[in-house]
Design a protein around this motif. Structure first.
Motif, PDB file in Angstrom:
ATOM      1  N   TYR A   1       4.896   0.391 -14.418  1.00 29.20           N
ATOM      2  CA  TYR A   1       5.131   1.013 -13.318  1.00 29.20           C
ATOM      3  C   TYR A   1       4.763   3.019 -13.612  1.00 29.20           C
ATOM      4  N   ARG A   2       4.237   3.437 -13.402  1.00 26.70           N
ATOM      5  CA  ARG A   2       4.386   4.810 -13.265  1.00 26.70           C
ATOM      6  C   ARG A   2       5.853   5.707 -13.148  1.00 26.70           C
TER       7      ARG A   2
ATOM      8  N   VAL B   1       6.724   3.759  -8.605  1.00 22.39           N
ATOM      9  CA  VAL B   1       6.773   4.989  -9.280  1.00 22.39           C
ATOM     10  C   VAL B   1       8.928   5.174  -9.373  1.00 22.39           C
TER      11      VAL B   1
ATOM     12  N   ARG C   1       7.021  -4.299  -6.151  1.00 22.85           N
ATOM     13  CA  ARG C   1       5.640  -4.419  -6.433  1.00 22.85           C
ATOM     14  C   ARG C   1       4.936  -5.320  -6.384  1.00 22.85           C
TER      15      ARG C   1
ATOM     16  N   ALA D   1       3.437  -2.811  -3.166  1.00 26.03           N
ATOM     17  CA  ALA D   1       3.265  -1.501  -3.136  1.00 26.03           C
ATOM     18  C   ALA D   1       3.715  -0.726  -4.172  1.00 26.03           C
ATOM     19  N   LYS D   2       2.964   0.577  -4.714  1.00 22.97           N
ATOM     20  CA  LYS D   2       2.949   1.390  -5.758  1.00 22.97           C
ATOM     21  C   LYS D   2       3.762   2.041  -6.646  1.00 22.97           C
TER      22      LYS D   2
ATOM     23  N   GLY E   1       0.545  -1.142   0.042  1.00 29.63           N
ATOM     24  CA  GLY E   1       0.092   0.078   0.147  1.00 29.63           C
ATOM     25  C   GLY E   1       0.613   1.396  -0.230  1.00 29.63           C
ATOM     26  N   THR E   2       2.681   1.480   0.230  1.00 27.96           N
ATOM     27  CA  THR E   2       3.396   2.301  -0.047  1.00 27.96           C
ATOM     28  C   THR E   2       3.117   2.528  -1.403  1.00 27.96           C
ATOM     29  N   THR E   3       3.774   4.092  -1.203  1.00 28.59           N
ATOM     30  CA  THR E   3       4.227   4.698  -2.224  1.00 28.59           C
ATOM     31  C   THR E   3       5.471   4.584  -2.887  1.00 28.59           C
TER      32      THR E   3
END
Length: 410
Positions: free
Chosen positions: A244-245, A227, A220, A224-225, A200-202
């Motif tokens: 990925y962003r 970036v 991931r 995790a999100k 759930g973390t960025t």
């Protein structure tokens, strides 16, 4: 015997851990057994500047078995395992100069001690030993090297004084050590230091080379999100197509819960980024040198610095935000954990041992950066597959002929 380690009383504990790692390094173990019989390195004086870990200890044992006279010093002040260093001296008779947490003066004293042996081969992770040789000593040597950014630049500028073998660039090193080793061990270091829940973390990964790819994949996988920040358009495009962003650091820093720099460059996280980070953000580096995070700027911005956990410093800024730096901005996987798993270092160190054997047979090698011979890379992969009990196909004679012909019909 010459040495400088923290405490020889740790030697028995270190020996147990070295033997544990050895069980998970079957390729290097096979090489050591052959080296003991053939002694292909007899007469070589090797100065190695590497992370002093249990895996490195087994590489040193293999070189010693091959007949080399080996001296080891540390390539990073926070990566040394003191029990491993003690065991190398007491149980394996290898001159070792390494203390965890040694200051800059002590660090370079250790490098000088390794060079005082007048080696004819060096092994270097980070280029400090090679740089010292080129700036203060000009002996004619050869080098087996685990990281090559500086050395390729030296070659371009005509500054190299002796030939280099670029082990870092061979596939069984960078495809596996960098991606799977760094990916797992970086997460390991962060979790040991912070006990964070990553789900759930960025999670921001700065740099999408092989190390960054492995780290992004593992983050991931833990929910995790992720970036990615990049300066290379091709790598940025690859990250985007992997799902990925991709964003500039100025944007990503505002949203991040964790930021890890793994670029090999300096000042990736700077004053302007610190100014927009969230309260409680965790900062870490998994590049070789501690220059990726601008620690001087961070200290200047802080009104207080408190060590809140063994490997975590909390920098409180004027507005009350707290930025948490792991392992002093040094390699997080070695500063806060044990580095790469032995099973992946098995291949990297097998590459180095076999490259050194190849080097010992060469005469008049050109002064430039050389790639590891392809047959060494293929042999390491074949043996690793065999130890994993994995079989693969072989080409038929017709297939072999077809691949090497431009006249056979399709």
């Amino acid at each position: 015997m010459p040495h400088d380690v923290t405490d020889l009383a740790l030697a028995d504990e270190g020996r147990l851990r070295i033997e544990w790692a050895d069980r998970h390094m079957p390729v290097l173990r096979d090489i050591r057994a052959r080296f003991e019989k053939e002694r292909p390195l007899a007469g070589l004086r090797v100065a190695a500047c590497l992370h002093v870990t249990t895996e490195t200890a087994n590489l040193m044992r293999a070189l010693q078995a091959g007949g080399a006279d080996v001296t080891l010093c540390a390539s990073n002040p926070l990566s040394t395992q003191d029990d491993t260093a003690a065991a190398l001296v007491r149980h394996y008779g290898i001159d070792t100069f390494a203390r965890r947490g040694v200051d800059t003066t002590g660090y370079y004293t250790h490098l000088e001690a390794a060079l005082d042996t007048r080696p004819n081969v060096t092994m270097d992770d980070g280029c400090d030993l090679v740089t010292l040789l080129h700036t203060k000593r000009r002996e004619q040597l050869a080098e087996v090297r685990a990281g090559v950014i500086r050395l390729r630049q030296m070659e371009r500028e005509g500054a190299l004084a002796y030939p280099i073998i670029a082990v870092n660039d061979t596939p069984t090193k960078h495809l596996f050590d960098n991606r799977y080793g760094t990916g797992q061990s970086t997460i390991d270091g962060i979790l040991r230091a912070t006990n964070l829940l990553l789900a759930g973390t960025t999670f921001v990964v700065a740099g999408f080379g092989y190390c960054g790819r492995g780290l992004a994949m593992r983050a991931r996988g833990m929910g995790a999100k992720v970036v990615v920040t990049e300066v290379d358009p091709v790598r940025a495009l690859e990250a985007a197509m992997e799902g990925y962003r991709v964003a500039p650091m100025a944007e990503a820093a505002r949203q991040a819960d964790v930021i890890v720099s793994v670029t090999g460059d300096r000042d990736v996280l700077r004053r302007e980024h610190f100014a927009v980070m969230k309260d409680g953000v965790v900062l870490a580096n998994s590049g070789h040198f501690d220059v990726e995070i601008d620690k001087d700027a961070l200290r200047e911005l802080a009104t207080s610095v408190v060590r809140v956990r063994e490997n975590v410093e909390e920098f409180t800024l004027e507005d009350g935000r707290r930025l948490n730096l792991i392992a002093e901005g040094r390699l997080v996987n070695l500063g806060a954990a044990e580095g790469h798993p032995a099973a992946v270092m098995d291949m990297s160190f097998a590459d180095q041992a076999l490259s050194l054997e190849w080097l010992a047979r060469q005469e008049g090698l050109e002064v430039r950066v050389h790639d590891v011979p392809a047959e060494i890379d293929a042999e390491v992969a074949r043996v690793k597959l065999a130890t994993m009990e994995i079989a693969i196909d072989t080409l038929t004679k017709a297939q072999e002929s077809y691949l090497h012909s431009w006249t056979e019909g399709t």
